[in-house]
Design an enzyme around this catalytic site. Structure first.
Site, PDB file in Angstrom:
ATOM      1  N   TRP A  79      27.280  23.522  15.364  1.00 48.46           N
ATOM      2  CA  TRP A  79      28.621  23.247  14.836  1.00 48.46           C
ATOM      3  C   TRP A  79      28.593  22.495  13.511  1.00 48.46           C
ATOM      4  O   TRP A  79      29.602  22.480  12.792  1.00 48.46           O
ATOM      5  CB  TRP A  79      29.430  22.420  15.845  1.00 48.46           C
ATOM      6  CG  TRP A  79      28.789  21.088  16.072  1.00 48.46           C
ATOM      7  CD1 TRP A  79      27.874  20.777  17.041  1.00 48.46           C
ATOM      8  CD2 TRP A  79      28.946  19.901  15.289  1.00 48.46           C
ATOM      9  NE1 TRP A  79      27.451  19.481  16.891  1.00 48.46           N
ATOM     10  CE2 TRP A  79      28.103  18.919  15.836  1.00 48.46           C
ATOM     11  CE3 TRP A  79      29.734  19.573  14.180  1.00 48.46           C
ATOM     12  CZ2 TRP A  79      28.004  17.628  15.307  1.00 48.46           C
ATOM     13  CZ3 TRP A  79      29.634  18.288  13.649  1.00 48.46           C
ATOM     14  CH2 TRP A  79      28.779  17.335  14.208  1.00 48.46           C
ATOM     15  N   ASP A  81      23.304  31.891  25.405  1.00 46.21           N
ATOM     16  CA  ASP A  81      24.227  30.854  24.946  1.00 46.21           C
ATOM     17  C   ASP A  81      24.349  30.854  23.424  1.00 46.21           C
ATOM     18  O   ASP A  81      24.405  29.802  22.799  1.00 46.21           O
ATOM     19  CB  ASP A  81      23.794  29.468  25.470  1.00 46.21           C
ATOM     20  CG  ASP A  81      24.828  28.388  25.157  1.00 46.21           C
ATOM     21  OD1 ASP A  81      26.018  28.737  24.986  1.00 46.21           O
ATOM     22  OD2 ASP A  81      24.447  27.203  25.075  1.00 46.21           O
TER      23      ASP A  81
HETATM   24 CA    CA Z   1      27.907  27.484  24.773  1.00 47.70          CA
END
Ligand code: CA
Length: 693
Positions: free
Chosen positions: A407, A320
């Protein structure tokens, strides 16, 4: 108006031009292409997500500086009335502040006084929360020619009149009711609004779209992963990519969503974006191969979306490691040569400096502990540690799926030459759900959140840690760091006042000296801060704004809830000498009441229920049925909730609160097992809480 002004300046001498540029503290007029290109000189305003097209998040404002920052105080605040995560960067244009809250709601304020000018609620259907991996967040708007653009959680792009807050156009950018979402702020390039989407934890195919800002008409769309090879490929790039996939990847979409960073480069007329993980997460489930263009940084032509180059940070991503983290543009002198670079602190733990003309890696070094790779080779390919990919049992992988950096915006100060970023040192326990089969209307990661085995005992012993890091991108080494009391923290802002602002999970907003990391000022916002601070000025007064609101996977997730302060988020605006106050943070945790609802269940039923809960419910309601605080803690369910349990889970009776129907995901018999497990956990907690009194 503005063009005339610039036209007159061109006639002036170079010296006058320079002086006029400095004196032009506040521009008036439209946010047009010229204004966006000149955003750096327009110090009063913050016109686009990363402040300028380079997205360095450095402000030349220096009224607030290292000498006087101790006098910074709250000027005003606004209660955003949600317990969900707040991630937006406010934008400011001529004394008006535009920002967003959870559920893609847009606000406009008088930036000086905090009075609300308008609020626009796109009325996202709350049950769409099912298709959002990481909370119902939104990271902000774009401004262009009198309009405010917002991407909504249910995949729409909406143009709103900047004066009235009324929608002008509204287009669906994703398949309606599909398992896509939008959480990122749109960007503007040459009269078009750029928007990606999220959803690579679901069966989706990622893409980026450009819409005409005036009309909302689709100008181009570029996919991130190839589709069904029995149909014509949309581009050569897709045909090349298809050779790097195996099996029937298109049936599950492929993933690779561009869910966050997207930057327009006016120097090269390119748009860069990062792409997410492949769907499912593990190559054992989706087939082997590099899987282009997942976990990649991609450059496309701004005019038509045609791919120019790509660089895959994590080939065949099994961890991920989306490559969607902030992208920053700069021009550096490296080994005596001027290089136009792009920088990224990737989830995978490497800090990349990439030549943005060619996509070639100039340098890449780990900025956090990494065990999935031992380095990056001369071709830019990671040297993988095979043990990290071995999921016969389970693997402990550093960094975690949350990323060494995620992020949260990062900043770069041209004055210090340093990049400022939040770093999370954590480990993921990767295991595959036994007998996993794809479910086309739910998550498709294949990650077993119910795993109990030897690797879990090891995992539970590992401590996470977090820091604010100042990184020298040219030397690729740390300049300084500050250890954080709670590992999780938010975005950063750098200013010409030699300051770095940074918020964190326990609600502290801090200002550090940019050169050496000395703590100079702190404000207790109470509620955790994940969003980035920004700064602007109105009538000659500099302000700093940030939103509190602690949510996201760190609160909703399957892991035990962190220490972060969950509470009602607020927009907070500071100035020197500000004297406004907010109520201190208080989270009252009541003892869990003994449920009165009775249900026959065996220990085997409860264990089956545990597994089902872990892989279906824990992503929002929390690991072991302990909620992080922003979604209902099911151990506190009332008698009537227990009585309607199946009606809620399958019938969708609490749809309007964001609890969707799970019909098709779990059967009635499985709902009963989940219910038995929740009741068991509630009884266990009630006994423990009563004993602790
Ligand atoms: Ca992801």
């Amino acid at each position: 108006m503005r063009h005339k002004f610039l036209g007159r300046l061109v006639l002036a001498s170079a010296a006058m031009l320079f002086l006029a540029g400095v004196g032009r503290a506040q521009q008036t007029g439209e946010v047009d292409d010229a204004a966006l290109r000149a955003a750096d000189a327009d110090s009063a305003n913050w016109l686009t997500y990363g402040r300028t097209y380079s997205e360095q998040r450095f402000s030349p404002l220096k009224q607030i500086d290292e000498q006087n920052v101790g006098k910074l105080g709250l000027a005003w605040s606004y209660d955003l009335q949600t317990l969900r995560g707040i991630e937006a960067t406010p934008l400011v244009k001529d004394g008006v502040l535009y920002t967003t809250s959870a559920w893609s709601i847009v606000y406009a304020f008088n930036a000086k006084t905090g009075s609300l000018l308008w609020k626009y609620d796109p009325e996202v259907p709350k049950e769409h929360a099912k298709y959002v991996c990481c909370d119902v967040v939104n990271r902000g708007v774009a401004l262009y020619k009198g309009r405010v653009y917002v991407g909504t959680l249910d995949g729409r792009l909406v143009a709103v009149d900047a004066k009235t807050g009324l929608p002008v156009w509204d287009v669906q950018t994703t398949p309606k009711d599909g398992s896509y979402a939008i959480t990122a702020a749109p960007r503007i390039a040459k009269g078009r609004v750029l928007i990606g989407n999220a959803g690579a934890e679901y069966p989706v195919r990622g893409y980026v779209s450009a819409y005409d800002a005036e009309t909302g008409k689709l100008a181009w769309r570029t996919y991130t992963v190839p589709g069904d090879p029995s149909k014509p490929f949309e581009s050569d790039a897709m045909q090349r990519a298809a050779a790097t996939w195996s099996g029937e990847w298109w049936k599950a979409g492929g993933g690779g969503t561009a869910w966050e960073s997207m930057v327009y480069d006016p120097e090269l007329d390119l748009v860069y974006f990062g792409t997410g993980n492949a769907s499912p997460w593990y190559d054992e489930l989706r087939g082997k191969g590099d899987n282009l263009y997942v976990a990649s940084i991609v450059a496309v032509r701004a005019d038509n979306g045609e791919q120019v180059w790509h660089y895959q940070t994590t080939p065949g991503d099994n961890f991920d490691y989306d490559a969607t983290q902030p992208l920053m543009l700069a021009t550096f002198t490296i080994d005596g040569a001027k290089r136009r670079v792009l920088m990224q602190a990737n989830k995978n733990g490497f800090f990349y400096v990439i030549d943005r003309e060619t996509g070639k890696v100039i340098s890449a070094r780990p900025f956090a502990p990494v065990n999935w790779a031992t380095g990056i080779d001369a071709n830019g390919r990671p040297i993988e540690n095979p043990a990290a990919r071995d999921l016969k049992d389970a693997a402990l992988v550093k960094p975690s799926a949350e990323g060494a950096h995620n992020w949260n915006p990062i900043s770069f100060s041209p004055a210090t030459g340093l990049v400022y970023l939040a770093v999370l040192e954590d480990t993921s326990l990767h295991a595959i759900i036994p007998n996993w089969k794809i479910n086309l209307h739910d998550q498709t990661t294949g990650s077993d959140r119910a795993y109990r085995g030897p690797a879990r005992d090891e995992y539970l012993k590992i401590k996470d840690a977090g820091r604010l890091l100042a990184w020298d991108p040219i030397a690729q080494r740390e300049a300084w760091h500050v250890d954080l009391p709670d590992p999780k923290s938010g975005g950063t802002l750098a200013t010409a006042g030699n300051l770095v602002f940074h918020g964190r999970a326990d609600g502290k907003l801090s200002a550090y000296r940019a050169t050496d990391g000395k703590l100079l000022w702190e404000f207790d916002a109470g509620v955790g801060i994940a969003a980035p601070p920004m700064t602007f000025s109105v009538d000659g007064v500099q302000y700093v704004a940030v939103a509190s609101g602690w949510g996201g996977p760190q609160v909703l997730g399957n892991r035990p809830a962190g220490k972060g302060h969950v509470g009602l988020g607020k927009l907070l605006v500071f100035r020197l000498g500000g004297t406004a106050t907010i109520a201190p943070y208080k989270r009252v945790v009541r003892p869990v009441p003994m449920p009165t609802f009775k249900m026959e269940a065996t220990a085997a039923d409860v264990e089956e229920g545990r597994k089902l809960f872990a892989n279906t419910c824990s992503r929002c309601h929390g690991g072991d049925v302990v909620s992080g605080g922003s979604v209902l803690d099911l151990r506190y369910s009332t008698q009537s909730t227990h009585e309607m349990f199946e009606e809620i889970v399958l019938g969708g009776a609490r749809r309007e609160f964001g609890m969707p129907s799970f019909t098709g995901d779990v059967t009635s018999a499985q709902v009963r097992l989940i219910h038995a497990y929740i009741l068991d956990r509630a009884r266990e907690s009630a006994i423990a809480d009563a004993a602790a009194k």
